[in-house]
Design a protein around this motif. Structure first.
Motif, PDB file in Angstrom:
ATOM      1  N   CYS A 189      36.644  41.004  39.319  1.00 38.59           N
ATOM      2  CA  CYS A 189      37.475  40.616  40.789  1.00 38.59           C
ATOM      3  C   CYS A 189      35.695  40.927  41.718  1.00 38.59           C
ATOM      4  CB  CYS A 189      37.569  41.226  41.610  1.00 38.59           C
ATOM      5  SG  CYS A 189      38.596  39.772  43.236  1.00 38.59           S
ATOM      6  N   THR A 233      45.110  44.526  39.404  1.00 39.07           N
ATOM      7  CA  THR A 233      44.568  43.450  39.654  1.00 39.07           C
ATOM      8  C   THR A 233      44.186  43.417  41.231  1.00 39.07           C
ATOM      9  OG1 THR A 233      45.741  42.922  37.283  1.00 39.07           O
ATOM     10  CG2 THR A 233      45.490  40.742  39.048  1.00 39.07           C
ATOM     11  N   CYS A 234      43.904  42.122  41.211  1.00 34.96           N
ATOM     12  CA  CYS A 234      43.002  41.954  42.794  1.00 34.96           C
ATOM     13  C   CYS A 234      43.989  41.308  42.864  1.00 34.96           C
ATOM     14  CB  CYS A 234      40.939  41.562  42.650  1.00 34.96           C
ATOM     15  SG  CYS A 234      41.488  41.001  44.178  1.00 34.96           S
ATOM     16  N   GLN A 235      44.805  41.532  44.425  1.00 35.93           N
ATOM     17  CA  GLN A 235      45.626  40.552  44.865  1.00 35.93           C
ATOM     18  C   GLN A 235      45.731  39.794  46.318  1.00 35.93           C
ATOM     19  OE1 GLN A 235      48.743  39.791  43.177  1.00 35.93           O
ATOM     20  NE2 GLN A 235      48.169  41.171  41.593  1.00 35.93           N
ATOM     21  N   ARG A 271      40.699  35.930  46.616  1.00 34.89           N
ATOM     22  CA  ARG A 271      40.347  35.322  44.896  1.00 34.89           C
ATOM     23  C   ARG A 271      40.131  33.781  44.769  1.00 34.89           C
ATOM     24  NH1 ARG A 271      46.027  36.373  42.913  1.00 34.89           N
ATOM     25  NH2 ARG A 271      46.370  36.127  45.122  1.00 34.89           N
ATOM     26  N   TYR A 272      40.981  32.614  46.213  1.00 36.94           N
ATOM     27  CA  TYR A 272      40.553  31.647  45.569  1.00 36.94           C
ATOM     28  C   TYR A 272      39.527  31.316  47.278  1.00 36.94           C
ATOM     29  CZ  TYR A 272      45.282  32.442  43.834  1.00 36.94           C
ATOM     30  OH  TYR A 272      46.444  32.759  42.727  1.00 36.94           O
ATOM     31  N   ARG A 325      37.866  34.263  39.293  1.00 35.36           N
ATOM     32  CA  ARG A 325      37.649  34.650  37.615  1.00 35.36           C
ATOM     33  C   ARG A 325      36.546  34.669  37.436  1.00 35.36           C
ATOM     34  NH1 ARG A 325      42.411  33.922  32.786  1.00 35.36           N
ATOM     35  NH2 ARG A 325      41.507  35.676  31.611  1.00 35.36           N
ATOM     36  N   GLY A 347      42.621  32.541  40.416  1.00 33.69           N
ATOM     37  CA  GLY A 347      41.491  31.749  41.153  1.00 33.69           C
ATOM     38  C   GLY A 347      40.135  31.210  41.419  1.00 33.69           C
ATOM     39  N   SER A 363      40.386  40.692  37.917  1.00 34.78           N
ATOM     40  CA  SER A 363      40.861  39.522  38.573  1.00 34.78           C
ATOM     41  C   SER A 363      41.962  38.658  37.362  1.00 34.78           C
ATOM     42  CB  SER A 363      39.701  38.055  38.886  1.00 34.78           C
ATOM     43  OG  SER A 363      40.058  37.230  38.985  1.00 34.78           O
TER      44      SER A 363
END
Ligand SMILES: [Zn+2]
Length: 85
Positions: free
Chosen positions: A29, A2-4, A8-9, A64, A61, A58
Motif C-alpha cells: 500500500c 491488507t490495507c483497509q 486507498r482512494y 495499488r 483503490g 493493497s
C-alpha cells in the motif's frame, strides 16, 4: 494484512509513478508508505527506514500498483514541510 484505510482512494496518490515490478512479490500500500514517510518527516527523523515487509498489502483503490518508494519520499517531504508550519 491488507490495507483497509480510506487513503486507498485518495486522489493525492494518482501522480505517483506506477510500479508493476515484482519487488518483494507483493503489491504494498503506497498510502501506508506515504503515512510512514510523513511521520518520519514531521519528526525530522535523521534515520530513514522503509519497512517494506511491514507495509500492508493493497488490493484496491488508487494506491495499488503505485511506487511505495515514491510515496514514502513524498510523505517525508510533506512531513518536513508540515513541521515548519
Ligand atoms: Zn494503506
Amino acid at each position: 494484512m491488507t490495507c483497509q484505510q480510506p487513503h486507498r482512494y485518495s486522489p493525492n496518490f494518482s501522480s505517483l509513478p506506477d510500479d508493476q515490478s515484482k519487488f518483494n512479490g507483493r503489491h504494498k500500500c503506497a498510502g501506508c508508505s506515504y503515512d510512514e514517510g510523513y511521520r518520519l518527516g514531521l519528526a525530522k527523523s535523521s534515520t530513514l527506514n522503509l519497512d517494506y515487509a511491514g507495509l500492508p498489502d493493497s488490493q484496491a483503490g488508487k494506491v495499488r500498483h503505485k511506487s511505495v518508494q515514491a510515496a514514502f519520499a513524498k510523505g517525508y517531504m510533506d512531513g518536513v514541510l508540515a513541521s515548519y508550519e
